[in-house]
Design a protein around this motif. Structure first.
Motif, PDB file in Angstrom:
ATOM      1  N   MET A 137      28.727 -13.642  47.656  1.00 34.29           N
ATOM      2  CA  MET A 137      30.376 -12.401  47.652  1.00 34.29           C
ATOM      3  C   MET A 137      31.278 -12.584  47.077  1.00 34.29           C
ATOM      4  SD  MET A 137      28.376  -9.677  50.291  1.00 34.29           S
ATOM      5  CE  MET A 137      28.375 -10.268  52.319  1.00 34.29           C
ATOM      6  N   GLY A 138      31.644 -13.708  48.274  1.00 34.66           N
ATOM      7  CA  GLY A 138      32.861 -14.226  47.986  1.00 34.66           C
ATOM      8  C   GLY A 138      32.526 -15.160  46.039  1.00 34.66           C
ATOM      9  N   ARG A 139      32.092 -15.413  46.208  1.00 35.45           N
ATOM     10  CA  ARG A 139      32.061 -15.725  43.695  1.00 35.45           C
ATOM     11  C   ARG A 139      32.451 -13.748  43.480  1.00 35.45           C
ATOM     12  NH1 ARG A 139      28.948 -19.790  46.098  1.00 35.45           N
ATOM     13  NH2 ARG A 139      26.842 -18.539  45.715  1.00 35.45           N
ATOM     14  N   ASP A 140      31.733 -13.389  43.318  1.00 33.62           N
ATOM     15  CA  ASP A 140      31.348 -12.281  42.915  1.00 33.62           C
ATOM     16  C   ASP A 140      32.384 -11.653  43.279  1.00 33.62           C
ATOM     17  OD1 ASP A 140      28.776 -12.273  42.358  1.00 33.62           O
ATOM     18  OD2 ASP A 140      28.232 -11.148  43.868  1.00 33.62           O
ATOM     19  N   LEU A 141      33.501 -11.762  44.110  1.00 30.58           N
ATOM     20  CA  LEU A 141      34.764 -10.851  44.590  1.00 30.58           C
ATOM     21  C   LEU A 141      35.727 -11.607  43.482  1.00 30.58           C
ATOM     22  CD1 LEU A 141      36.562  -9.302  46.124  1.00 30.58           C
ATOM     23  CD2 LEU A 141      36.821 -11.084  47.717  1.00 30.58           C
ATOM     24  N   GLY A 142      35.371 -12.904  43.664  1.00 27.07           N
ATOM     25  CA  GLY A 142      36.318 -13.973  42.998  1.00 27.07           C
ATOM     26  C   GLY A 142      35.895 -13.326  41.646  1.00 27.07           C
ATOM     27  N   SER A 143      35.168 -13.190  41.113  1.00 27.19           N
ATOM     28  CA  SER A 143      35.234 -13.116  39.225  1.00 27.19           C
ATOM     29  C   SER A 143      35.265 -10.951  39.142  1.00 27.19           C
ATOM     30  CB  SER A 143      33.465 -12.827  38.983  1.00 27.19           C
ATOM     31  OG  SER A 143      32.998 -14.068  39.436  1.00 27.19           O
ATOM     32  N   ALA A 144      35.584 -10.162  39.996  1.00 32.72           N
ATOM     33  CA  ALA A 144      35.693  -8.805  40.407  1.00 32.72           C
ATOM     34  C   ALA A 144      37.175  -9.029  40.010  1.00 32.72           C
ATOM     35  CB  ALA A 144      35.347  -7.721  41.191  1.00 32.72           C
ATOM     36  N   ILE A 145      38.039  -9.998  40.933  1.00 31.55           N
ATOM     37  CA  ILE A 145      39.727  -9.617  40.991  1.00 31.55           C
ATOM     38  C   ILE A 145      40.026 -10.726  39.618  1.00 31.55           C
ATOM     39  CG2 ILE A 145      41.729 -11.287  41.735  1.00 31.55           C
ATOM     40  CD1 ILE A 145      40.452 -10.826  44.234  1.00 31.55           C
ATOM     41  N   ALA A 146      39.187 -11.424  38.503  1.00 36.26           N
ATOM     42  CA  ALA A 146      39.387 -12.286  36.935  1.00 36.26           C
ATOM     43  C   ALA A 146      39.542 -11.296  36.263  1.00 36.26           C
ATOM     44  CB  ALA A 146      39.133 -13.190  36.945  1.00 36.26           C
ATOM     45  N   GLU A 147      38.125  -9.864  36.209  1.00 39.61           N
ATOM     46  CA  GLU A 147      38.581  -8.683  35.493  1.00 39.61           C
ATOM     47  C   GLU A 147      39.860  -7.837  35.513  1.00 39.61           C
ATOM     48  OE1 GLU A 147      36.075  -8.664  33.076  1.00 39.61           O
ATOM     49  OE2 GLU A 147      36.340 -10.995  33.927  1.00 39.61           O
ATOM     50  N   THR A 148      40.408  -8.228  36.682  1.00 39.31           N
ATOM     51  CA  THR A 148      41.487  -6.881  37.069  1.00 39.31           C
ATOM     52  C   THR A 148      42.191  -7.358  35.997  1.00 39.31           C
ATOM     53  OG1 THR A 148      43.143  -8.226  38.635  1.00 39.31           O
ATOM     54  CG2 THR A 148      41.073  -6.373  39.684  1.00 39.31           C
ATOM     55  N   ASP A 149      43.376  -6.347  35.465  1.00 38.33           N
ATOM     56  CA  ASP A 149      43.701  -5.559  34.951  1.00 38.33           C
ATOM     57  C   ASP A 149      45.524  -6.534  35.139  1.00 38.33           C
ATOM     58  OD1 ASP A 149      43.464  -3.436  33.362  1.00 38.33           O
ATOM     59  OD2 ASP A 149      44.142  -1.965  34.476  1.00 38.33           O
ATOM     60  N   GLU A 150      45.671  -6.691  36.675  1.00 41.32           N
ATOM     61  CA  GLU A 150      46.816  -7.402  36.863  1.00 41.32           C
ATOM     62  C   GLU A 150      46.193  -9.136  36.874  1.00 41.32           C
ATOM     63  OE1 GLU A 150      46.011  -3.374  40.168  1.00 41.32           O
ATOM     64  OE2 GLU A 150      45.281  -4.971  39.382  1.00 41.32           O
ATOM     65  N   TYR A 151      45.202  -9.295  36.650  1.00 42.74           N
ATOM     66  CA  TYR A 151      45.314 -10.965  37.164  1.00 42.74           C
ATOM     67  C   TYR A 151      44.952 -11.128  35.403  1.00 42.74           C
ATOM     68  CZ  TYR A 151      43.167 -15.430  36.633  1.00 42.74           C
ATOM     69  OH  TYR A 151      42.672 -16.882  37.090  1.00 42.74           O
ATOM     70  N   GLN A 152      44.479 -10.413  34.384  1.00 45.18           N
ATOM     71  CA  GLN A 152      44.982 -10.862  32.945  1.00 45.18           C
ATOM     72  C   GLN A 152      46.319 -10.940  32.557  1.00 45.18           C
ATOM     73  OE1 GLN A 152      42.193 -11.048  30.861  1.00 45.18           O
ATOM     74  NE2 GLN A 152      41.010 -11.562  32.752  1.00 45.18           N
TER      75      GLN A 152
END
Length: 124
Positions: free
Chosen positions: A11-26
Motif C-alpha cells: 500500500m505504501g508503494r501504491d501510495l507513492g505511485s499515486a502521489i507521483a501521478e498527481t498534478d502537483e507532483y507532475q
C-alpha cells in the motif's frame, strides 16, 4: 515478514505511485527539470550556495556581519525572482501542501502525526 507488513508495504508503494501521478507532483518534476536545464538559474544557484557557505563559515568563526547576511538575502531574492525558480518554488509549495494533507489522512486514525513527530515519547 507477516502478511500485514507485506500488505502495508505494498500500500505504501501504491501510495507513492499515486502521489507521483498527481498534478502537483507532475508540476514539481517539470519545474525541477526546467531549473536544472536553465544555465542562468544554475549560475545563480552556484553563487547563492557559495555565499551561503561563506556566511555559515563566518558565523561559525564569529565573523558574520549584518552586511554579509544582507548580501546573502539579496542573492536569495535575486535567485527566487527568476521566473523559472519562482515556478519551481510555487510547485514545491503546492506539492508540500498535498503531502501534508496525505500525512494528516494517514495519521488521523492512528492519533499520531508521523510527519511532525520528532522523536521522544508520550509528551503532553
Amino acid at each position: 515478514m507477516s502478511v500485514e507488513t507485506t500488505s502495508l508495504e505494498r500500500m505504501g508503494r501504491d501510495l507513492g505511485s499515486a502521489i507521483a501521478e498527481t498534478d502537483e507532483y507532475q508540476r514539481f518534476e517539470e519545474a525541477k527539470q526546467a531549473v536544472e536545464a536553465d544555465d542562468e538559474a544554475q549560475a545563480h544557484i552556484r553563487e547563492f550556495n557559495q555565499l551561503r557557505e561563506e556566511f555559515m563559515l563566518a558565523r561559525q568563526t564569529g565573523n558574520a556581519t549584518q552586511e554579509g547576511m544582507q548580501k546573502l538575502q539579496s542573492k536569495q531574492q535575486e535567485l527566487h525572482g527568476l521566473p523559472v525558480m519562482a515556478e519551481y518554488l510555487e510547485a514545491q509549495a503546492a506539492l508540500q501542501e498535498r503531502l501534508e494533507a496525505v500525512n494528516e489522512a494517514i495519521s488521523e486514525p492512528l492519533a499520531v502525526d508521523f510527519g511532525g513527530e520528532a522523536g521522544g515519547c508520550c509528551q503532553d
